[in-house]
Motif scaffolding. Structure first.
Motif, PDB file in Angstrom:
ATOM      1  N   MET A  17       0.857  -1.177   0.000  1.00  0.00           N
ATOM      2  CA  MET A  17       0.000   0.000   0.000  1.00  0.00           C
ATOM      3  C   MET A  17       0.895   1.229   0.000  1.00  0.00           C
ATOM      4  O   MET A  17       1.790   1.347   0.817  1.00  0.00           O
ATOM      5  CB  MET A  17      -0.885  -0.026   1.257  1.00  0.00           C
ATOM      6  CG  MET A  17      -1.782   1.172   1.382  1.00  0.00           C
ATOM      7  SD  MET A  17      -2.834   1.124   2.858  1.00  0.00           S
ATOM      8  CE  MET A  17      -3.854  -0.275   2.532  1.00  0.00           C
ATOM      9  N   ASN A  18       0.650   2.140  -0.927  1.00  0.00           N
ATOM     10  CA  ASN A  18       1.470   3.344  -0.962  1.00  0.00           C
ATOM     11  C   ASN A  18       0.850   4.444  -0.096  1.00  0.00           C
ATOM     12  O   ASN A  18      -0.235   4.290   0.454  1.00  0.00           O
ATOM     13  CB  ASN A  18       1.685   3.819  -2.410  1.00  0.00           C
ATOM     14  CG  ASN A  18       0.408   4.300  -3.077  1.00  0.00           C
ATOM     15  OD1 ASN A  18      -0.452   4.875  -2.444  1.00  0.00           O
ATOM     16  ND2 ASN A  18       0.294   4.058  -4.369  1.00  0.00           N
ATOM     17  N   LYS A  19       1.572   5.563   0.000  1.00  0.00           N
ATOM     18  CA  LYS A  19       1.144   6.655   0.882  1.00  0.00           C
ATOM     19  C   LYS A  19      -0.237   7.201   0.498  1.00  0.00           C
ATOM     20  O   LYS A  19      -1.052   7.504   1.357  1.00  0.00           O
ATOM     21  CB  LYS A  19       2.191   7.764   0.855  1.00  0.00           C
ATOM     22  CG  LYS A  19       1.987   8.815   1.893  1.00  0.00           C
ATOM     23  CD  LYS A  19       3.134   9.804   1.902  1.00  0.00           C
ATOM     24  CE  LYS A  19       2.904  10.824   2.984  1.00  0.00           C
ATOM     25  NZ  LYS A  19       3.993  11.765   3.107  1.00  0.00           N
ATOM     26  N   ASP A  20      -0.509   7.326  -0.798  1.00  0.00           N
ATOM     27  CA  ASP A  20      -1.813   7.829  -1.245  1.00  0.00           C
ATOM     28  C   ASP A  20      -2.944   6.882  -0.850  1.00  0.00           C
ATOM     29  O   ASP A  20      -4.010   7.321  -0.422  1.00  0.00           O
ATOM     30  CB  ASP A  20      -1.835   8.030  -2.766  1.00  0.00           C
ATOM     31  CG  ASP A  20      -0.937   9.172  -3.210  1.00  0.00           C
ATOM     32  OD1 ASP A  20      -0.703  10.090  -2.400  1.00  0.00           O
ATOM     33  OD2 ASP A  20      -0.477   9.140  -4.358  1.00  0.00           O
ATOM     34  N   GLU A  21      -2.697   5.578  -0.966  1.00  0.00           N
ATOM     35  CA  GLU A  21      -3.717   4.605  -0.578  1.00  0.00           C
ATOM     36  C   GLU A  21      -3.976   4.671   0.921  1.00  0.00           C
ATOM     37  O   GLU A  21      -5.111   4.590   1.365  1.00  0.00           O
ATOM     38  CB  GLU A  21      -3.275   3.196  -0.965  1.00  0.00           C
ATOM     39  CG  GLU A  21      -3.295   2.951  -2.455  1.00  0.00           C
ATOM     40  CD  GLU A  21      -2.671   1.626  -2.833  1.00  0.00           C
ATOM     41  OE1 GLU A  21      -3.159   1.039  -3.812  1.00  0.00           O
ATOM     42  OE2 GLU A  21      -1.714   1.200  -2.182  1.00  0.00           O
ATOM     43  N   MET A  22      -2.900   4.819   1.708  1.00  0.00           N
ATOM     44  CA  MET A  22      -3.066   4.925   3.155  1.00  0.00           C
ATOM     45  C   MET A  22      -3.879   6.163   3.508  1.00  0.00           C
ATOM     46  O   MET A  22      -4.751   6.118   4.352  1.00  0.00           O
ATOM     47  CB  MET A  22      -1.697   4.985   3.850  1.00  0.00           C
ATOM     48  CG  MET A  22      -0.976   3.660   3.853  1.00  0.00           C
ATOM     49  SD  MET A  22       0.718   3.765   4.431  1.00  0.00           S
ATOM     50  CE  MET A  22       0.543   4.551   5.995  1.00  0.00           C
ATOM     51  N   LYS A  34      -9.119   8.494   5.306  1.00  0.00           N
ATOM     52  CA  LYS A  34     -10.286   9.345   5.078  1.00  0.00           C
ATOM     53  C   LYS A  34     -11.581   8.547   5.214  1.00  0.00           C
ATOM     54  O   LYS A  34     -12.563   9.035   5.747  1.00  0.00           O
ATOM     55  CB  LYS A  34     -10.198  10.023   3.712  1.00  0.00           C
ATOM     56  CG  LYS A  34      -9.156  11.110   3.669  1.00  0.00           C
ATOM     57  CD  LYS A  34      -9.042  11.723   2.314  1.00  0.00           C
ATOM     58  CE  LYS A  34      -7.891  12.726   2.305  1.00  0.00           C
ATOM     59  NZ  LYS A  34      -7.648  13.261   0.988  1.00  0.00           N
ATOM     60  N   GLN A  35     -11.549   7.309   4.758  1.00  0.00           N
ATOM     61  CA  GLN A  35     -12.727   6.444   4.873  1.00  0.00           C
ATOM     62  C   GLN A  35     -13.076   6.161   6.328  1.00  0.00           C
ATOM     63  O   GLN A  35     -14.235   6.076   6.688  1.00  0.00           O
ATOM     64  CB  GLN A  35     -12.457   5.099   4.202  1.00  0.00           C
ATOM     65  CG  GLN A  35     -12.841   5.002   2.774  1.00  0.00           C
ATOM     66  CD  GLN A  35     -12.640   3.579   2.304  1.00  0.00           C
ATOM     67  OE1 GLN A  35     -11.527   3.042   2.384  1.00  0.00           O
ATOM     68  NE2 GLN A  35     -13.688   2.966   1.821  1.00  0.00           N
ATOM     69  N   ASP A  62      -9.127  19.089  14.940  1.00  0.00           N
ATOM     70  CA  ASP A  62      -7.685  19.358  14.992  1.00  0.00           C
ATOM     71  C   ASP A  62      -6.918  18.086  15.331  1.00  0.00           C
ATOM     72  O   ASP A  62      -5.859  17.822  14.764  1.00  0.00           O
ATOM     73  CB  ASP A  62      -7.354  20.458  16.004  1.00  0.00           C
ATOM     74  CG  ASP A  62      -7.767  21.842  15.538  1.00  0.00           C
ATOM     75  OD1 ASP A  62      -7.970  22.033  14.315  1.00  0.00           O
ATOM     76  OD2 ASP A  62      -7.882  22.740  16.387  1.00  0.00           O
ATOM     77  N   ASP A  63      -7.444  17.310  16.274  1.00  0.00           N
ATOM     78  CA  ASP A  63      -6.816  16.028  16.619  1.00  0.00           C
ATOM     79  C   ASP A  63      -6.751  15.133  15.387  1.00  0.00           C
ATOM     80  O   ASP A  63      -5.725  14.494  15.121  1.00  0.00           O
ATOM     81  CB  ASP A  63      -7.594  15.292  17.722  1.00  0.00           C
ATOM     82  CG  ASP A  63      -7.537  15.972  19.072  1.00  0.00           C
ATOM     83  OD1 ASP A  63      -6.601  16.751  19.329  1.00  0.00           O
ATOM     84  OD2 ASP A  63      -8.455  15.711  19.884  1.00  0.00           O
ATOM     85  N   MET A  64      -7.831  15.094  14.653  1.00  0.00           N
ATOM     86  CA  MET A  64      -7.888  14.236  13.471  1.00  0.00           C
ATOM     87  C   MET A  64      -6.856  14.671  12.434  1.00  0.00           C
ATOM     88  O   MET A  64      -6.244  13.838  11.765  1.00  0.00           O
ATOM     89  CB  MET A  64      -9.294  14.240  12.871  1.00  0.00           C
ATOM     90  CG  MET A  64     -10.362  13.708  13.817  1.00  0.00           C
ATOM     91  SD  MET A  64     -10.027  12.073  14.456  1.00  0.00           S
ATOM     92  CE  MET A  64     -10.581  11.106  13.082  1.00  0.00           C
ATOM     93  N   GLY A  89      -3.904   9.398  10.031  1.00  0.00           N
ATOM     94  CA  GLY A  89      -3.590   8.022   9.662  1.00  0.00           C
ATOM     95  C   GLY A  89      -2.421   7.402  10.399  1.00  0.00           C
ATOM     96  O   GLY A  89      -1.997   6.307  10.071  1.00  0.00           O
ATOM     97  N   LYS A  90      -1.894   8.090  11.407  1.00  0.00           N
ATOM     98  CA  LYS A  90      -0.750   7.561  12.162  1.00  0.00           C
ATOM     99  C   LYS A  90      -1.246   6.925  13.457  1.00  0.00           C
ATOM    100  O   LYS A  90      -1.816   7.595  14.314  1.00  0.00           O
ATOM    101  CB  LYS A  90       0.237   8.674  12.467  1.00  0.00           C
ATOM    102  CG  LYS A  90       0.837   9.300  11.226  1.00  0.00           C
ATOM    103  CD  LYS A  90       1.790  10.413  11.607  1.00  0.00           C
ATOM    104  CE  LYS A  90       1.881  11.405  10.487  1.00  0.00           C
ATOM    105  NZ  LYS A  90       1.127  12.621  10.739  1.00  0.00           N
TER     106      LYS A  90
END
Length: 69
Positions: free
Chosen positions: A1-6, A11-12, A27-29, A34-35
């Motif tokens: 999985m590349n960075k764009d897919e992650m 987002k989903q 802001d937290d989000m 994604g980390k």
């Protein structure tokens, strides 16, 4: 999985994260973005959990949502 897919995957699942941990702010989000370690840290901060409790909640959420970091 590349960075764009992650990023797209995150987002989903953002809505599901906000549903589960409603004290997390927009802001937290943005900080989490994604980390996993950031998510655990923000849950600790907002809910006053110990790290192991926050880790367990995230692991349970990952299992229920079939989420891959």
């Amino acid at each position: 999985m590349n960075k764009d897919e992650m990023g797209g995957n995150w987002k989903q699942f953002k809505g599901s994260v906000k549903e589960k941990w409603g004290k997390l702010t927009d802001d937290d989000m943005s900080v989490i973005e994604g980390k996993r370690d950031q998510l655990v840290g923000k849950i600790q901060e907002r809910y006053g959990y110990q790290k192991d409790q926050a880790e367990k909640e995230v692991a349970d959420w990952e299992t229920r949502n079939d989420y891959r970091w």
